[in-house]
Design a protein around this motif. Sequence first.
Motif, PDB file in Angstrom:
ATOM      1  N   PRO A 199      45.317  19.906  67.137  1.00 43.43           N
ATOM      2  CA  PRO A 199      44.101  19.238  67.596  1.00 43.43           C
ATOM      3  C   PRO A 199      42.948  19.795  66.750  1.00 43.43           C
ATOM      4  O   PRO A 199      42.299  20.765  67.109  1.00 43.43           O
ATOM      5  CB  PRO A 199      44.002  19.640  69.065  1.00 43.43           C
ATOM      6  N   ALA A 200      42.740  19.197  65.590  1.00 47.57           N
ATOM      7  CA  ALA A 200      42.048  19.844  64.494  1.00 47.57           C
ATOM      8  C   ALA A 200      40.528  19.842  64.548  1.00 47.57           C
ATOM      9  O   ALA A 200      39.905  20.859  64.298  1.00 47.57           O
ATOM     10  CB  ALA A 200      42.505  19.206  63.181  1.00 47.57           C
ATOM     11  N   HIS A 201      39.922  18.710  64.820  1.00 45.28           N
ATOM     12  CA  HIS A 201      38.479  18.561  64.633  1.00 45.28           C
ATOM     13  C   HIS A 201      37.838  17.884  65.841  1.00 45.28           C
ATOM     14  O   HIS A 201      38.529  17.325  66.690  1.00 45.28           O
ATOM     15  CB  HIS A 201      38.206  17.725  63.376  1.00 45.28           C
ATOM     16  N   SER A 202      36.509  17.899  65.869  1.00 44.81           N
ATOM     17  CA  SER A 202      35.771  17.225  66.933  1.00 44.81           C
ATOM     18  C   SER A 202      35.350  15.814  66.537  1.00 44.81           C
ATOM     19  O   SER A 202      34.678  15.129  67.302  1.00 44.81           O
ATOM     20  CB  SER A 202      34.542  18.046  67.339  1.00 44.81           C
ATOM     21  N   ASP A 203      35.750  15.373  65.338  1.00 40.11           N
ATOM     22  CA  ASP A 203      35.510  14.009  64.865  1.00 40.11           C
ATOM     23  C   ASP A 203      36.677  13.628  63.955  1.00 40.11           C
ATOM     24  O   ASP A 203      37.561  14.443  63.705  1.00 40.11           O
ATOM     25  CB  ASP A 203      34.166  13.928  64.124  1.00 40.11           C
ATOM     26  N   ALA A 204      36.671  12.412  63.457  1.00 36.81           N
ATOM     27  CA  ALA A 204      37.784  11.896  62.653  1.00 36.81           C
ATOM     28  C   ALA A 204      38.076  12.776  61.444  1.00 36.81           C
ATOM     29  O   ALA A 204      37.164  13.308  60.810  1.00 36.81           O
ATOM     30  CB  ALA A 204      37.461  10.485  62.185  1.00 36.81           C
ATOM     31  N   VAL A 205      39.357  12.926  61.129  1.00 37.37           N
ATOM     32  CA  VAL A 205      39.790  13.642  59.927  1.00 37.37           C
ATOM     33  C   VAL A 205      39.718  12.654  58.774  1.00 37.37           C
ATOM     34  O   VAL A 205      40.330  11.591  58.816  1.00 37.37           O
ATOM     35  CB  VAL A 205      41.217  14.196  60.093  1.00 37.37           C
ATOM     36  N   SER A 206      38.950  13.013  57.741  1.00 41.04           N
ATOM     37  CA  SER A 206      38.712  12.090  56.635  1.00 41.04           C
ATOM     38  C   SER A 206      39.516  12.402  55.379  1.00 41.04           C
ATOM     39  O   SER A 206      39.815  11.500  54.599  1.00 41.04           O
ATOM     40  CB  SER A 206      37.222  12.060  56.287  1.00 41.04           C
ATOM     41  N   GLU A 207      39.864  13.656  55.171  1.00 35.47           N
ATOM     42  CA  GLU A 207      40.624  14.076  53.986  1.00 35.47           C
ATOM     43  C   GLU A 207      41.600  15.164  54.379  1.00 35.47           C
ATOM     44  O   GLU A 207      41.344  15.949  55.286  1.00 35.47           O
ATOM     45  CB  GLU A 207      39.686  14.638  52.897  1.00 35.47           C
ATOM     46  N   ILE A 208      42.701  15.204  53.621  1.00 34.67           N
ATOM     47  CA  ILE A 208      43.707  16.228  53.866  1.00 34.67           C
ATOM     48  C   ILE A 208      44.402  16.529  52.547  1.00 34.67           C
ATOM     49  O   ILE A 208      44.612  15.628  51.739  1.00 34.67           O
ATOM     50  CB  ILE A 208      44.687  15.762  54.961  1.00 34.67           C
ATOM     51  N   ASP A 209      44.721  17.819  52.310  1.00 32.82           N
ATOM     52  CA  ASP A 209      45.409  18.184  51.069  1.00 32.82           C
ATOM     53  C   ASP A 209      46.081  19.540  51.241  1.00 32.82           C
ATOM     54  O   ASP A 209      45.612  20.385  51.999  1.00 32.82           O
ATOM     55  CB  ASP A 209      44.426  18.237  49.900  1.00 32.82           C
ATOM     56  N   PHE A 210      47.166  19.723  50.517  1.00 29.79           N
ATOM     57  CA  PHE A 210      47.876  20.997  50.516  1.00 29.79           C
ATOM     58  C   PHE A 210      47.331  21.902  49.429  1.00 29.79           C
ATOM     59  O   PHE A 210      46.965  21.435  48.349  1.00 29.79           O
ATOM     60  CB  PHE A 210      49.368  20.774  50.247  1.00 29.79           C
ATOM     61  N   HIS A 211      47.316  23.196  49.711  1.00 27.46           N
ATOM     62  CA  HIS A 211      47.086  24.191  48.673  1.00 27.46           C
ATOM     63  C   HIS A 211      48.295  24.114  47.737  1.00 27.46           C
ATOM     64  O   HIS A 211      49.414  23.842  48.196  1.00 27.46           O
ATOM     65  CB  HIS A 211      46.969  25.575  49.316  1.00 27.46           C
ATOM     66  N   PRO A 212      48.128  24.343  46.425  1.00 29.60           N
ATOM     67  CA  PRO A 212      49.269  24.255  45.492  1.00 29.60           C
ATOM     68  C   PRO A 212      50.459  25.134  45.877  1.00 29.60           C
ATOM     69  O   PRO A 212      51.606  24.793  45.564  1.00 29.60           O
ATOM     70  CB  PRO A 212      48.670  24.692  44.154  1.00 29.60           C
ATOM     71  N   SER A 213      50.228  26.234  46.575  1.00 26.03           N
ATOM     72  CA  SER A 213      51.331  27.104  47.008  1.00 26.03           C
ATOM     73  C   SER A 213      52.175  26.462  48.096  1.00 26.03           C
ATOM     74  O   SER A 213      53.315  26.874  48.330  1.00 26.03           O
ATOM     75  CB  SER A 213      50.784  28.434  47.534  1.00 26.03           C
ATOM     76  N   GLY A 214      51.598  25.477  48.799  1.00 24.80           N
ATOM     77  CA  GLY A 214      52.285  24.851  49.916  1.00 24.80           C
ATOM     78  C   GLY A 214      52.173  25.626  51.212  1.00 24.80           C
ATOM     79  O   GLY A 214      52.654  25.183  52.249  1.00 24.80           O
ATOM     80  N   SER A 215      51.531  26.782  51.190  1.00 26.76           N
ATOM     81  CA  SER A 215      51.425  27.629  52.375  1.00 26.76           C
ATOM     82  C   SER A 215      50.262  27.259  53.284  1.00 26.76           C
ATOM     83  O   SER A 215      50.240  27.650  54.446  1.00 26.76           O
ATOM     84  CB  SER A 215      51.262  29.092  51.962  1.00 26.76           C
ATOM     85  N   PHE A 216      49.291  26.535  52.732  1.00 21.70           N
ATOM     86  CA  PHE A 216      48.099  26.175  53.489  1.00 21.70           C
ATOM     87  C   PHE A 216      47.823  24.690  53.367  1.00 21.70           C
ATOM     88  O   PHE A 216      48.158  24.062  52.371  1.00 21.70           O
ATOM     89  CB  PHE A 216      46.876  26.955  52.977  1.00 21.70           C
ATOM     90  N   LEU A 217      47.193  24.159  54.401  1.00 22.21           N
ATOM     91  CA  LEU A 217      46.776  22.765  54.441  1.00 22.21           C
ATOM     92  C   LEU A 217      45.283  22.755  54.744  1.00 22.21           C
ATOM     93  O   LEU A 217      44.817  23.501  55.611  1.00 22.21           O
ATOM     94  CB  LEU A 217      47.546  22.025  55.531  1.00 22.21           C
TER      95      LEU A 217
END
Length: 81
Positions: free
Chosen positions: A34-52
């Motif tokens: 349950p990530a944000h208090s408004d719409a999620v507009s962008e998403i991307d992985f860190h190149p390591s794949g360990s973080f989003l």
Amino acid sequence: CQFHPDGTCVASGSADRTVKLWDVRTLQLLQHYPAHSDAVSEIDFHPSGSFLLSASADSTVKVWDLSEGRLFYTIHSHEAA
């Protein structure tokens, strides 16, 4: 949505303010935030794949630790004076 660097899963963010991680082979939901208090507009992985990273209309960018399954850090936008 974005594919994980190893191609095994995909992340999605949506107007329902959540971030979800899906296994592309089994179509199973792996993680749900349950990530944000408004719409999620962008998403991307860190190149390591360990973080989003997710960005939202709530003026934050959130960094998710995928191995721990939790929020790692929140970046708040800078407001003009």
